[in-house]
Design a protein around this motif. Structure first.
Motif, short mmCIF file in Angstrom:
data_model
loop_
_atom_site.label_atom_id
_atom_site.label_comp_id
_atom_site.label_asym_id
_atom_site.label_seq_id
_atom_site.Cartn_x
_atom_site.Cartn_y
_atom_site.Cartn_z
N PHE A 6 0.84 -1.20 0.00
CA PHE A 6 0.00 0.00 0.00
C PHE A 6 0.87 1.25 0.00
CE2 PHE A 6 -3.16 3.00 1.69
CZ PHE A 6 -4.26 2.68 0.90
N LEU A 7 1.93 1.24 0.81
CA LEU A 7 2.84 2.39 0.86
C LEU A 7 3.52 2.59 -0.49
CD1 LEU A 7 3.90 4.62 2.71
CD2 LEU A 7 5.72 3.08 3.43
N LYS A 8 3.84 1.51 -1.16
CA LYS A 8 4.45 1.61 -2.48
C LYS A 8 3.48 2.27 -3.47
CE LYS A 8 7.13 -1.69 -3.89
NZ LYS A 8 7.65 -2.98 -4.40
N LEU A 9 2.19 1.92 -3.37
CA LEU A 9 1.18 2.54 -4.24
C LEU A 9 1.04 4.04 -3.92
CD1 LEU A 9 -1.56 -0.25 -4.30
CD2 LEU A 9 -0.21 0.55 -6.26
N LEU A 10 1.06 4.39 -2.64
CA LEU A 10 1.01 5.80 -2.26
C LEU A 10 2.23 6.54 -2.80
CD1 LEU A 10 -0.19 5.73 1.48
CD2 LEU A 10 -1.47 6.58 -0.49
N THR A 11 3.39 5.90 -2.71
CA THR A 11 4.63 6.50 -3.22
C THR A 11 4.55 6.74 -4.72
OG1 THR A 11 5.88 5.41 -1.47
CG2 THR A 11 7.14 6.18 -3.36
N GLN A 12 3.89 5.85 -5.43
CA GLN A 12 3.77 5.97 -6.89
C GLN A 12 2.71 6.99 -7.31
OE1 GLN A 12 2.87 1.93 -7.94
NE2 GLN A 12 5.02 1.29 -7.95
N HIS A 13 1.61 7.09 -6.54
CA HIS A 13 0.47 7.87 -7.01
C HIS A 13 0.22 9.17 -6.23
CE1 HIS A 13 -0.64 4.71 -9.80
NE2 HIS A 13 -0.45 3.83 -8.81
N LEU A 14 0.37 9.13 -4.91
CA LEU A 14 0.08 10.34 -4.11
C LEU A 14 1.33 11.20 -3.90
CD1 LEU A 14 -1.84 12.08 -2.40
CD2 LEU A 14 -1.24 10.65 -0.44
N PHE A 15 2.45 10.58 -3.58
CA PHE A 15 3.64 11.35 -3.26
C PHE A 15 4.09 12.28 -4.39
CE2 PHE A 15 5.43 8.78 0.57
CZ PHE A 15 4.20 8.85 1.18
N PRO A 16 3.98 11.88 -5.67
CA PRO A 16 4.33 12.83 -6.73
C PRO A 16 3.47 14.10 -6.70
CG PRO A 16 4.30 10.61 -7.61
CD PRO A 16 3.73 10.54 -6.22
N VAL A 17 2.20 13.95 -6.32
CA VAL A 17 1.30 15.10 -6.21
C VAL A 17 1.80 16.01 -5.09
CG1 VAL A 17 -1.06 15.84 -5.67
CG2 VAL A 17 -0.69 13.82 -7.11
N LEU A 18 2.14 15.40 -3.94
CA LEU A 18 2.62 16.18 -2.80
C LEU A 18 3.95 16.86 -3.12
CD1 LEU A 18 1.86 13.70 0.14
CD2 LEU A 18 0.48 15.61 -0.64
N LYS A 19 4.84 16.12 -3.77
CA LYS A 19 6.16 16.69 -4.10
C LYS A 19 6.03 17.83 -5.12
CE LYS A 19 8.95 12.88 -2.57
NZ LYS A 19 10.04 11.95 -2.84
N GLU A 21 3.81 19.92 -5.03
CA GLU A 21 3.33 21.05 -4.24
C GLU A 21 4.35 21.47 -3.18
OE1 GLU A 21 -0.69 20.35 -2.90
OE2 GLU A 21 -1.26 19.57 -4.86
N GLY A 22 5.57 20.96 -3.27
CA GLY A 22 6.63 21.42 -2.40
C GLY A 22 7.00 20.52 -1.23
N PHE A 23 6.31 19.40 -1.05
CA PHE A 23 6.67 18.48 0.03
C PHE A 23 7.94 17.73 -0.37
CE2 PHE A 23 2.34 19.29 1.19
CZ PHE A 23 2.30 19.13 2.57
N GLN A 24 8.74 17.41 0.63
CA GLN A 24 9.98 16.67 0.39
C GLN A 24 10.10 15.56 1.41
OE1 GLN A 24 13.17 19.50 0.68
NE2 GLN A 24 12.64 20.51 -1.23
N GLY A 25 10.88 14.55 1.05
CA GLY A 25 11.13 13.45 1.97
C GLY A 25 10.86 12.13 1.31
N SER A 26 11.02 11.09 2.11
CA SER A 26 10.74 9.75 1.64
C SER A 26 10.25 8.93 2.82
CB SER A 26 12.02 9.12 1.06
OG SER A 26 13.03 9.08 2.06
N GLY A 27 9.91 7.68 2.57
CA GLY A 27 9.38 6.86 3.65
C GLY A 27 7.95 7.25 3.94
N GLN A 28 7.63 7.34 5.21
CA GLN A 28 6.25 7.56 5.62
C GLN A 28 5.92 9.02 5.90
OE1 GLN A 28 6.34 3.29 7.90
NE2 GLN A 28 5.80 5.07 9.05
#
Length: 196
Positions: A6-19, A21-28
Motif C-alpha cells: 500500500f505504501l508503495k502505491l502511495l509512493t507511486q500515485h500520491l507522493f508525486p502530487v505532494l512533491k 506542491e513542495g513536500f519533500q522526503g521519503s518513507g512515511q
C-alpha cells in the motif's frame, strides 16, 4: 494487501502530487517548510495491520513542539505539530484507510486518497498556509471563550509573535479560565506568554 504494498502505491500515485506542491522526503513522512511554516504529511499504520491513517500537521518554527522536546523543523513529525488533522476515509465500519484484499482494491483506495487530497488535504494546509496572513485570519476568526485552554496557549503565543499583545492577553485570560484545576503546567505556560 499489506502495508508495504500500500505504501508503495502511495509512493507511486500520491507522493508525486505532494512533491509537486513542495513536500519533500521519503518513507512515511513528507514535509514542506516555507519560512516559519512547517507542513507534515504522515502515513501511520493502524493496529491490526490492515489499514493506515493519513495524518496532517502544521506548525510554526517559533512555537514549542507538542511533547516539549525540541525538534528541528526538518525532523518534525505530525505528533509534534500544534495543528493536526487526518485525511479521513469514507464513512464505514473500518477505521483508517483499508489496504484492501486485492491489488485492485488497494489501487482503488489509493486513487480515492489522491482525489481526497484535492479537497480536505489541500484545505487543511491552505488554512495554515502562509505566515502571517493565515494565522492573523485564524486569530480574527477565533472566539477565545470557545476554544480549549491548550489551543488558547498556542494562539496567545502566535498573537505575541505577531505583536498583538491585547489579543494575546484575551487568549491567556480565556485559557486560564478554562484550564482544569490540575493543569498546573498549562497554567504556568499561559501565565508566561505575556512575559516573553
Amino acid at each position: 494487501m499489506n502495508r508495504t504494498t500500500f505504501l508503495k502505491l502511495l509512493t507511486q500515485h500520491l507522493f508525486p502530487v505532494l512533491k509537486a506542491e513542495g513536500f519533500q522526503g521519503s518513507g512515511q513522512t513528507l514535509r514542506r517548510i516555507d519560512g516559519p511554516v512547517i507542513h507534515v504529511f504522515n502515513v501511520q499504520g493502524a493496529s491490526g495491520g490492515k489499514a493506515c491513517y493519513l495524518n496532517l500537521g502544521a506548525h510554526l518554527d517559533f512555537l514549542p513542539p507538542e511533547g516539549g522536546t525540541p525538534v528541528a523543523p526538518e525532523a518534525l513529525e505530525e505528533s509534534h505539530c500544534v495543528f493536526r488533522d487526518r485525511l479521513d476515509p469514507p464513512p464505514g465500519a473500518a477505521f483508517g484507510w483499508a489496504y484492501g484484499e486485492t491489488k485492485e482494491q488497494a489501487e482503488e483506495n489509493v486513487e480515492f486518497i489522491v482525489s481526497e487530497w484535492e479537497g480536505p488535504g489541500r484545505t487543511f494546509f491552505a488554512r495554515h498556509g502562509s505566515y502571517p496572513q493565515s494565522f492573523e485570519q485564524m486569530l480574527r476568526e477565533t472566539d477565545p471563550h470557545q476554544i480549549h485552554a491548550r489551543t488558547a496557549l498556542h494562539f496567545a503565543r502566535i498573537a505575541m509573535h505577531l505583536g498583538d499583545r491585547a489579543r494575546a492577553q484575551a487568549l491567556v485570560e480565556a485559557g486560564l479560565a478554562r484550564a482544569p484545576e490540575r493543569a498546573t503546567a498549562l497554567k504556568t505556560d499561559l501565565a508566561n506568554v505575556l512575559s516573553a
